[in-house]
Design an enzyme around this catalytic site. Structure first.
Site, PDB file in Angstrom:
ATOM      1  N   GLU A  47       0.846  -1.199   0.000  1.00 26.08           N
ATOM      2  CA  GLU A  47       0.000   0.000   0.000  1.00 26.08           C
ATOM      3  C   GLU A  47       0.880   1.247   0.000  1.00 26.08           C
ATOM      4  O   GLU A  47       1.473   1.592   1.022  1.00 26.08           O
ATOM      5  CB  GLU A  47      -0.922   0.001   1.227  1.00 26.08           C
ATOM      6  N   ARG A  51       0.235  10.367  -0.218  1.00 27.71           N
ATOM      7  CA  ARG A  51       0.481  11.454   0.739  1.00 27.71           C
ATOM      8  C   ARG A  51       1.657  12.311   0.350  1.00 27.71           C
ATOM      9  O   ARG A  51       2.017  13.234   1.073  1.00 27.71           O
ATOM     10  CB  ARG A  51       0.778  10.877   2.132  1.00 27.71           C
ATOM     11  N   THR A  75      -4.646   5.976   1.339  1.00 28.39           N
ATOM     12  CA  THR A  75      -5.093   7.366   1.524  1.00 28.39           C
ATOM     13  C   THR A  75      -5.921   7.837   0.326  1.00 28.39           C
ATOM     14  O   THR A  75      -5.844   8.994  -0.085  1.00 28.39           O
ATOM     15  CB  THR A  75      -3.891   8.318   1.794  1.00 28.39           C
ATOM     16  N   LYS A 135     -11.033  -1.969   6.285  1.00 29.56           N
ATOM     17  CA  LYS A 135      -9.917  -1.544   7.137  1.00 29.56           C
ATOM     18  C   LYS A 135     -10.508  -0.938   8.417  1.00 29.56           C
ATOM     19  O   LYS A 135     -11.438  -0.131   8.345  1.00 29.56           O
ATOM     20  CB  LYS A 135      -9.110  -0.494   6.372  1.00 29.56           C
TER      21      LYS A 135
HETATM   22  C1  3PG Z   1      -2.158   4.664   8.128  1.00 26.04           C
HETATM   23  O1  3PG Z   1      -1.499   5.612   7.770  1.00 26.04           O
HETATM   24  O2  3PG Z   1      -3.011   4.058   7.486  1.00 26.04           O
HETATM   25  C2  3PG Z   1      -1.878   4.299   9.508  1.00 26.04           C
HETATM   26  O3  3PG Z   1      -1.727   5.519  10.189  1.00 26.04           O
HETATM   27  C3  3PG Z   1      -0.634   3.521   9.710  1.00 26.04           C
HETATM   28  O4  3PG Z   1      -0.540   3.507  11.067  1.00 26.04           O
HETATM   29  P1  3PG Z   1       0.811   3.155  11.825  1.00 26.04           P
HETATM   30  O5  3PG Z   1       1.824   4.202  11.398  1.00 26.04           O
HETATM   31  O6  3PG Z   1       0.437   3.276  13.264  1.00 26.04           O
HETATM   32  O7  3PG Z   1       1.203   1.783  11.412  1.00 26.04           O
END
Ligand code: 3PG
Length: 215
Positions: A47, A51, A75, A135
């Site tokens: 994934e 961003r 995202t 999710k």
């Molecule tokens: C995401 O960006 O989907 C989550 O914030 C990932 O979370 P983590 O950095 O706590 O793994």
């Protein structure tokens, strides 16, 4: 081995490995070696979050040069994001929340979607539109494994990928639940490993993650 190029379902994406890495890339030249490092560690559903300005080009590079990987876009917040991700070669999409606009756009683009949910009402909205592999975000902050246990009753037909606050130390607790197919986490691709080109460290983290036991 190259991945089957037929249409994927969200359940295919979630069942491939115990962890989906949540990746933030700031440099196009990191994309291909990073993807190869994850694949070498047994993780091929990747994934790449939308961003950074480089994210779409990174998805394109991985889709072109790493056929063993299945690259998705994270995202995804709009129909335009879904269209851009599909154009770049993404095969699946992950969204932090759910809207019908994003659901419709992903369907139209042939992208498997893992929509983000954090409440029972959001699960019902996603289910009403035909999505049942979701999710759970942000997982730790929204009730963690206790929340997933509570949802197993009314939403026994839904599979979850908890993401947000998951680490090697607590991933097993989530993966032991019958309604959890995989977890998401950013820990597999640390920013400093990318900056240093430490691909071996990323492979080691992927190997460790790919061996976490599931229910
Ligand atoms: C995401 O960006 O989907 C989550 O914030 C990932 O979370 P983590 O950095 O706590 O793994």
């Amino acid at each position: 081995m190259a991945v089957d190029t037929t249409i994927l379902s969200a359940r295919d994406v979630m069942r491939d490995a115990p962890v989906i890495p949540v990746i933030v890339l700031h440099a196009i030249e990191h994309a291909v070696p990073m993807a190869r490092a994850l694949v070498a560690g047994g993780i091929r559903m990747l994934e790449v979050t939308l961003r950074t300005p480089q994210a779409l080009a990174c998805i394109e590079a991985i889709a072109r040069d790493v056929p063993e990987a299945v690259v998705g876009a994270g995202t995804v917040r709009s129909a335009a994001d879904a269209a851009a991700a599909a154009r770049a070669g993404a095969r699946f999409a992950v969204s932090p929340g759910y809207t019908s606009a994003v659901g419709d756009a992903c369907r139209a683009q042939g992208l498997a979607l893992l929509p983000g949910v954090a409440t029972a009402s959001e699960i019902m909205a996603a289910q009403a539109d035909g999505f049942d592999a979701l999710k759970f975000f942000p997982a730790l902050q929204s009730g963690g494994s206790a929340m997933l246990k509570a949802w197993a009753g009314p939403f026994g037909d839904v599979l979850f990928c908890p993401t947000g606050g998951i680490q090697p130390g607590n991933a097993g607790e989530f993966l032991a639940l019958a309604n959890v197919a995989c977890v998401g986490g950013s820990w597999l691709v640390p920013a400093d490993a990318l900056a240093q080109g430490d691909w071996e460290r990323i492979t080691a983290l992927a190997l460790e993650a790919s061996q976490i036991k599931r229910a």
